[in-house]
Design a protein around this motif. Structure first.
Motif, PDB file in Angstrom:
ATOM      1  N   VAL A  18     -46.930 -16.569  -6.228  1.00  0.00           N
ATOM      2  CA  VAL A  18     -45.775 -17.010  -5.453  1.00  0.00           C
ATOM      3  C   VAL A  18     -46.244 -17.313  -4.039  1.00  0.00           C
ATOM      4  N   LEU A  19     -45.975 -18.511  -3.583  1.00  0.00           N
ATOM      5  CA  LEU A  19     -46.239 -18.878  -2.194  1.00  0.00           C
ATOM      6  C   LEU A  19     -44.875 -18.899  -1.508  1.00  0.00           C
ATOM      7  N   GLU A  20     -44.628 -17.872  -0.728  1.00  0.00           N
ATOM      8  CA  GLU A  20     -43.321 -17.694  -0.089  1.00  0.00           C
ATOM      9  C   GLU A  20     -42.947 -18.885   0.788  1.00  0.00           C
ATOM     10  N   GLU A  21     -41.659 -19.165   0.815  1.00  0.00           N
ATOM     11  CA  GLU A  21     -41.065 -20.197   1.669  1.00  0.00           C
ATOM     12  C   GLU A  21     -41.683 -21.577   1.481  1.00  0.00           C
ATOM     13  N   THR A  22     -41.930 -21.928   0.226  1.00  0.00           N
ATOM     14  CA  THR A  22     -42.397 -23.281  -0.082  1.00  0.00           C
ATOM     15  C   THR A  22     -41.451 -23.911  -1.080  1.00  0.00           C
ATOM     16  N   GLY A  23     -41.479 -25.205  -1.133  1.00  0.00           N
ATOM     17  CA  GLY A  23     -40.673 -25.936  -2.103  1.00  0.00           C
ATOM     18  C   GLY A  23     -41.566 -26.426  -3.228  1.00  0.00           C
ATOM     19  N   HIS A  24     -41.355 -27.668  -3.612  1.00  0.00           N
ATOM     20  CA  HIS A  24     -42.118 -28.245  -4.712  1.00  0.00           C
ATOM     21  C   HIS A  24     -43.478 -28.774  -4.276  1.00  0.00           C
ATOM     22  N   LEU A  25     -43.758 -28.771  -2.997  1.00  0.00           N
ATOM     23  CA  LEU A  25     -45.024 -29.320  -2.492  1.00  0.00           C
ATOM     24  C   LEU A  25     -45.822 -28.236  -1.771  1.00  0.00           C
ATOM     25  N   ALA A  26     -46.082 -27.145  -2.465  1.00  0.00           N
ATOM     26  CA  ALA A  26     -46.807 -26.026  -1.857  1.00  0.00           C
ATOM     27  C   ALA A  26     -48.170 -26.464  -1.351  1.00  0.00           C
ATOM     28  N   TYR A  27     -48.809 -27.394  -2.032  1.00  0.00           N
ATOM     29  CA  TYR A  27     -50.132 -27.860  -1.605  1.00  0.00           C
ATOM     30  C   TYR A  27     -50.074 -28.633  -0.292  1.00  0.00           C
ATOM     31  N   VAL A  28     -48.904 -29.118   0.087  1.00  0.00           N
ATOM     32  CA  VAL A  28     -48.723 -29.798   1.370  1.00  0.00           C
ATOM     33  C   VAL A  28     -48.228 -28.803   2.421  1.00  0.00           C
ATOM     34  N   GLU A  29     -47.274 -27.957   2.034  1.00  0.00           N
ATOM     35  CA  GLU A  29     -46.644 -27.032   2.964  1.00  0.00           C
ATOM     36  C   GLU A  29     -47.550 -25.858   3.358  1.00  0.00           C
ATOM     37  N   ARG A  30     -48.358 -25.381   2.437  1.00  0.00           N
ATOM     38  CA  ARG A  30     -49.249 -24.239   2.683  1.00  0.00           C
ATOM     39  C   ARG A  30     -50.591 -24.498   1.992  1.00  0.00           C
ATOM     40  N   PRO A  31     -51.329 -25.495   2.483  1.00  0.00           N
ATOM     41  CA  PRO A  31     -52.549 -25.906   1.780  1.00  0.00           C
ATOM     42  C   PRO A  31     -53.615 -24.816   1.665  1.00  0.00           C
ATOM     43  N   GLU A  32     -53.763 -23.968   2.673  1.00  0.00           N
ATOM     44  CA  GLU A  32     -54.791 -22.923   2.609  1.00  0.00           C
ATOM     45  C   GLU A  32     -54.457 -21.892   1.534  1.00  0.00           C
ATOM     46  N   GLU A  33     -53.197 -21.465   1.497  1.00  0.00           N
ATOM     47  CA  GLU A  33     -52.776 -20.484   0.498  1.00  0.00           C
ATOM     48  C   GLU A  33     -52.847 -21.071  -0.906  1.00  0.00           C
ATOM     49  N   PHE A  34     -52.443 -22.329  -1.041  1.00  0.00           N
ATOM     50  CA  PHE A  34     -52.496 -22.996  -2.337  1.00  0.00           C
ATOM     51  C   PHE A  34     -53.943 -23.094  -2.821  1.00  0.00           C
ATOM     52  N   ALA A  35     -54.834 -23.530  -1.936  1.00  0.00           N
ATOM     53  CA  ALA A  35     -56.247 -23.673  -2.305  1.00  0.00           C
ATOM     54  C   ALA A  35     -56.844 -22.321  -2.695  1.00  0.00           C
ATOM     55  N   ALA A  36     -56.480 -21.269  -1.985  1.00  0.00           N
ATOM     56  CA  ALA A  36     -56.996 -19.938  -2.307  1.00  0.00           C
ATOM     57  C   ALA A  36     -56.524 -19.485  -3.689  1.00  0.00           C
ATOM     58  N   ALA A  37     -55.272 -19.750  -4.017  1.00  0.00           N
ATOM     59  CA  ALA A  37     -54.746 -19.365  -5.326  1.00  0.00           C
ATOM     60  C   ALA A  37     -55.429 -20.148  -6.441  1.00  0.00           C
ATOM     61  N   VAL A  38     -55.590 -21.438  -6.255  1.00  0.00           N
ATOM     62  CA  VAL A  38     -56.230 -22.273  -7.281  1.00  0.00           C
ATOM     63  C   VAL A  38     -57.711 -21.917  -7.414  1.00  0.00           C
TER      64      VAL A  38
END
Length: 53
Positions: A18-38
């Protein structure tokens, strides 16, 4: 528990993040957190599917 969390529990090797406070574009809104999860998922232990590659 969300339906996504429930579904991921039935998939071998799945991970739920879960990436808190994101919508459908987590990779745009929180790119560092998204990249770390992937990256963490891809680098994790391989799961045997029983299928040859």
């Amino acid at each position: 528990m969300t339906s996504s969390a429930i579904r991921s529990g039935g998939i071998s090797g799945a991970q739920f993040a879960v990436l808190e406070e994101t919508g459908h574009l987590a990779y745009v809104e929180r790119p560092e957190e998204f990249a770390a999860a992937v990256t963490g998922f891809v680098a994790g232990p391989a799961v045997s599917t029983g299928h040859a590659l």
